[in-house]
Write a protein that holds these residues in place. Sequence first.
Motif, PDB file in Angstrom:
ATOM      1  N   PHE A 252       0.802  -1.211   0.000  1.00 20.69           N
ATOM      2  CA  PHE A 252       0.000   0.000   0.000  1.00 20.69           C
ATOM      3  C   PHE A 252       0.845   1.276   0.000  1.00 20.69           C
ATOM      4  CE2 PHE A 252      -2.781   3.191   2.186  1.00 20.69           C
ATOM      5  CZ  PHE A 252      -3.789   3.226   1.240  1.00 20.69           C
ATOM      6  N   ARG A 253       2.082   1.210   0.440  1.00 23.07           N
ATOM      7  CA  ARG A 253       2.883   2.414   0.618  1.00 23.07           C
ATOM      8  C   ARG A 253       2.955   3.293  -0.635  1.00 23.07           C
ATOM      9  NH1 ARG A 253       6.154   3.755   4.559  1.00 23.07           N
ATOM     10  NH2 ARG A 253       6.396   1.592   5.297  1.00 23.07           N
ATOM     11  N   PRO A 254       3.264   2.758  -1.825  1.00 25.58           N
ATOM     12  CA  PRO A 254       3.336   3.651  -2.992  1.00 25.58           C
ATOM     13  C   PRO A 254       2.005   4.311  -3.331  1.00 25.58           C
ATOM     14  CG  PRO A 254       3.538   1.347  -3.671  1.00 25.58           C
ATOM     15  CD  PRO A 254       3.660   1.375  -2.183  1.00 25.58           C
ATOM     16  N   TYR A 255       0.886   3.639  -3.030  1.00 26.70           N
ATOM     17  CA  TYR A 255      -0.425   4.244  -3.275  1.00 26.70           C
ATOM     18  C   TYR A 255      -0.675   5.378  -2.275  1.00 26.70           C
ATOM     19  CZ  TYR A 255      -1.086   0.292  -6.335  1.00 26.70           C
ATOM     20  OH  TYR A 255      -0.931  -0.619  -7.354  1.00 26.70           O
ATOM     21  N   PHE A 256      -0.314   5.138  -1.035  1.00 25.49           N
ATOM     22  CA  PHE A 256      -0.444   6.196  -0.031  1.00 25.49           C
ATOM     23  C   PHE A 256       0.432   7.394  -0.385  1.00 25.49           C
ATOM     24  CE2 PHE A 256       1.137   8.413   3.682  1.00 25.49           C
ATOM     25  CZ  PHE A 256      -0.014   8.671   4.403  1.00 25.49           C
ATOM     26  N   ASP A 257       1.654   7.143  -0.755  1.00 26.44           N
ATOM     27  CA  ASP A 257       2.604   8.227  -1.007  1.00 26.44           C
ATOM     28  C   ASP A 257       2.187   9.109  -2.176  1.00 26.44           C
ATOM     29  OD1 ASP A 257       4.175   7.361   1.067  1.00 26.44           O
ATOM     30  OD2 ASP A 257       5.625   6.298  -0.194  1.00 26.44           O
ATOM     31  N   ASN A 258       1.415   8.552  -3.116  1.00 26.55           N
ATOM     32  CA  ASN A 258       1.019   9.310  -4.300  1.00 26.55           C
ATOM     33  C   ASN A 258      -0.460   9.672  -4.323  1.00 26.55           C
ATOM     34  OD1 ASN A 258       3.500   9.275  -6.296  1.00 26.55           O
ATOM     35  ND2 ASN A 258       3.409   7.253  -5.355  1.00 26.55           N
ATOM     36  N   ALA A 259      -1.182   9.395  -3.237  1.00 29.17           N
ATOM     37  CA  ALA A 259      -2.620   9.650  -3.206  1.00 29.17           C
ATOM     38  C   ALA A 259      -2.912  11.142  -3.264  1.00 29.17           C
ATOM     39  CB  ALA A 259      -3.229   9.065  -1.939  1.00 29.17           C
ATOM     40  N   PRO A 260      -3.981  11.547  -3.977  1.00 28.45           N
ATOM     41  CA  PRO A 260      -4.340  12.971  -4.040  1.00 28.45           C
ATOM     42  C   PRO A 260      -4.598  13.579  -2.664  1.00 28.45           C
ATOM     43  CG  PRO A 260      -5.595  11.701  -5.654  1.00 28.45           C
ATOM     44  CD  PRO A 260      -4.882  10.715  -4.793  1.00 28.45           C
ATOM     45  N   VAL A 261      -5.089  12.775  -1.743  1.00 28.54           N
ATOM     46  CA  VAL A 261      -5.431  13.277  -0.409  1.00 28.54           C
ATOM     47  C   VAL A 261      -4.286  13.071   0.569  1.00 28.54           C
ATOM     48  CG1 VAL A 261      -6.986  13.002   1.555  1.00 28.54           C
ATOM     49  CG2 VAL A 261      -7.892  12.966  -0.782  1.00 28.54           C
ATOM     50  N   TYR A 262      -3.743  11.839   0.640  1.00 25.55           N
ATOM     51  CA  TYR A 262      -2.757  11.528   1.653  1.00 25.55           C
ATOM     52  C   TYR A 262      -1.343  11.951   1.271  1.00 25.55           C
ATOM     53  CZ  TYR A 262      -6.335   8.254   3.374  1.00 25.55           C
ATOM     54  OH  TYR A 262      -7.477   7.687   3.844  1.00 25.55           O
ATOM     55  N   GLY A 263      -1.019  11.846   0.010  1.00 27.78           N
ATOM     56  CA  GLY A 263       0.371  11.879  -0.423  1.00 27.78           C
ATOM     57  C   GLY A 263       1.118  13.169  -0.127  1.00 27.78           C
ATOM     58  N   HIS A 264       2.459  13.033  -0.081  1.00 24.71           N
ATOM     59  CA  HIS A 264       3.366  14.178   0.002  1.00 24.71           C
ATOM     60  C   HIS A 264       3.207  14.944   1.314  1.00 24.71           C
ATOM     61  CE1 HIS A 264       3.689  13.155  -4.222  1.00 24.71           C
ATOM     62  NE2 HIS A 264       2.403  13.434  -4.384  1.00 24.71           N
ATOM     63  N   GLY A 265       2.862  14.217   2.372  1.00 25.75           N
ATOM     64  CA  GLY A 265       2.732  14.825   3.694  1.00 25.75           C
ATOM     65  C   GLY A 265       3.331  13.899   4.732  1.00 25.75           C
ATOM     66  N   PRO A 266       2.606  13.636   5.827  1.00 24.80           N
ATOM     67  CA  PRO A 266       3.080  12.689   6.845  1.00 24.80           C
ATOM     68  C   PRO A 266       3.309  11.309   6.240  1.00 24.80           C
ATOM     69  CG  PRO A 266       1.210  13.952   7.660  1.00 24.80           C
ATOM     70  CD  PRO A 266       1.326  14.259   6.194  1.00 24.80           C
ATOM     71  N   THR A 267       4.196  10.533   6.851  1.00 24.51           N
ATOM     72  CA  THR A 267       4.456   9.184   6.372  1.00 24.51           C
ATOM     73  C   THR A 267       3.264   8.278   6.647  1.00 24.51           C
ATOM     74  OG1 THR A 267       5.389   8.421   8.469  1.00 24.51           O
ATOM     75  CG2 THR A 267       6.903   9.498   6.900  1.00 24.51           C
ATOM     76  N   LEU A 268       3.264   7.127   6.007  1.00 28.67           N
ATOM     77  CA  LEU A 268       2.200   6.150   6.233  1.00 28.67           C
ATOM     78  C   LEU A 268       2.124   5.777   7.710  1.00 28.67           C
ATOM     79  CD1 LEU A 268       0.073   4.104   5.276  1.00 28.67           C
ATOM     80  CD2 LEU A 268       1.941   2.567   4.652  1.00 28.67           C
ATOM     81  N   GLU A 269       3.269   5.571   8.322  1.00 26.69           N
ATOM     82  CA  GLU A 269       3.280   5.191   9.735  1.00 26.69           C
ATOM     83  C   GLU A 269       2.717   6.315  10.614  1.00 26.69           C
ATOM     84  OE1 GLU A 269       5.737   2.457   7.571  1.00 26.69           O
ATOM     85  OE2 GLU A 269       5.720   4.654   7.592  1.00 26.69           O
ATOM     86  N   GLU A 270       3.073   7.548  10.316  1.00 26.37           N
ATOM     87  CA  GLU A 270       2.546   8.681  11.080  1.00 26.37           C
ATOM     88  C   GLU A 270       1.039   8.787  10.920  1.00 26.37           C
ATOM     89  OE1 GLU A 270       6.366  11.741  10.944  1.00 26.37           O
ATOM     90  OE2 GLU A 270       4.943  11.688   9.270  1.00 26.37           O
ATOM     91  N   TYR A 271       0.582   8.586   9.693  1.00 22.28           N
ATOM     92  CA  TYR A 271      -0.847   8.744   9.422  1.00 22.28           C
ATOM     93  C   TYR A 271      -1.665   7.648  10.090  1.00 22.28           C
ATOM     94  CZ  TYR A 271      -4.328  11.292   6.740  1.00 22.28           C
ATOM     95  OH  TYR A 271      -5.356  12.111   6.383  1.00 22.28           O
ATOM     96  N   THR A 272      -1.187   6.418  10.029  1.00 24.67           N
ATOM     97  CA  THR A 272      -1.945   5.331  10.646  1.00 24.67           C
ATOM     98  C   THR A 272      -1.939   5.455  12.175  1.00 24.67           C
ATOM     99  OG1 THR A 272       0.016   3.905  10.503  1.00 24.67           O
ATOM    100  CG2 THR A 272      -1.642   3.691   8.767  1.00 24.67           C
ATOM    101  N   ALA A 273      -0.909   6.093  12.732  1.00 23.84           N
ATOM    102  CA  ALA A 273      -0.862   6.287  14.178  1.00 23.84           C
ATOM    103  C   ALA A 273      -1.838   7.369  14.634  1.00 23.84           C
ATOM    104  CB  ALA A 273       0.557   6.651  14.614  1.00 23.84           C
ATOM    105  N   ARG A 274      -2.091   8.373  13.775  1.00 25.34           N
ATOM    106  CA  ARG A 274      -2.885   9.534  14.186  1.00 25.34           C
ATOM    107  C   ARG A 274      -4.342   9.473  13.756  1.00 25.34           C
ATOM    108  NH1 ARG A 274       1.351  14.162  12.036  1.00 25.34           N
ATOM    109  NH2 ARG A 274       3.150  13.539  13.341  1.00 25.34           N
ATOM    110  N   THR A 275      -4.650   8.657  12.746  1.00 23.65           N
ATOM    111  CA  THR A 275      -5.992   8.621  12.177  1.00 23.65           C
ATOM    112  C   THR A 275      -6.498   7.180  12.121  1.00 23.65           C
ATOM    113  OG1 THR A 275      -5.459   8.249   9.828  1.00 23.65           O
ATOM    114  CG2 THR A 275      -5.198  10.502  10.670  1.00 23.65           C
TER     115      THR A 275
END
Length: 361
Positions: A252-275
């Motif tokens: 899932f990481r490359p999809y997260f990293d390039n997503a219009p909403v999620y991408g180019h911000g907090p890392t996947l690990e940061e996002y799953t920890a906070r949301t």
Amino acid sequence: MEFGIFTVGDVTPDPATGRAPTEHERIRSMVTLALKAEEVGLDVFATGEHHNPPFVPSSPTTLLGYVAARTRRLVLSTSTTLITTNDPVKIAEDYSMLQHLADGRVDLMLGRGNTPPVYPWFGQDISQGIPLTVENYGLLHKLWRDEVVDWKGHFRTPLEGFTATPRPLDGVPPFVWHGSIRSREIAEQAAYYGDGFFHNNIFWPPEHTRQMVTLYRERYAHYGHGAPEQAIVGLGGQVFMRRRSQDAVREFRPYFDNAPVYGHGPTLEEYTARTPLTVGSPRQVVERTLDFREVAGDYQRQLFLMDHAGLPLKTVLEQLDMLGEEVVPVLRAEFAALRPAGVPETAPPHPATLRRGPDAA
């Protein structure tokens, strides 16, 4: 409790191939997902409404009407119906028509939308988003309940002796959810009318969700609709699963990293920890979703976003198999065992669906 999926209908390149689906492919894939949702035993399919690229669901009632003809028991909903830029008269008539075609298997979630340019495209001012929402829903609520409407407001022309057609099926309007991520006024509006409140908490930490849902529950009771725990609450979330959690994260990481909403911000690990975003095994998804009860209390609807960010259709269908076979049956049993007596299991169903039964053709 109801479980289902929602789609935002984004047309996003697959980072593994660099190819984006055509609009036609994306629309057909949304239909495929709806049919799969019914096949694997989910309760709800919901679509967003967007009028700008890279999204395709500009006409939710057209999509849902087509799905209605090909399903038997699936509840057809929206994850956003734009109450600000759609005319309330058109919403009243379109969703009543859909309700008839689907034999009552229809509800809708009203929202203001989060794309500023859409407002002027439809002749509205985004700075008036909340007043538009309040006035337009007041009119929509009236159009579905009063045979003849005389009405005057600020944002549209008056109505004199107007009757919206067709009338709601059996005189019972579709159930309405008021969707919001951060606007307290929307939680207040849902409570005032005794409607459902849907907190699409995919972007926000649990404490924010708790505050919004608590406000809605308290105001629901204030307006005399019942105890706070009887208020109708829905939550959104996104999951990605594989048998082994490390495989899910890697894929899932490359999809997260390039997503219009999620991408180019907090890392996947940061996002799953906070949301509430959950990437892992089916068991991890079950445990994380059960934790939502600690935040929102006993709630009635859980929708998952499964097809965002360019994920291939084949992969999403595999996700739905796991959701239907390994996640939702466990969640149903666990939530049912925890739910106190007197707390609604679902939003009020339309009487027509009760007459036909869950498996009627």
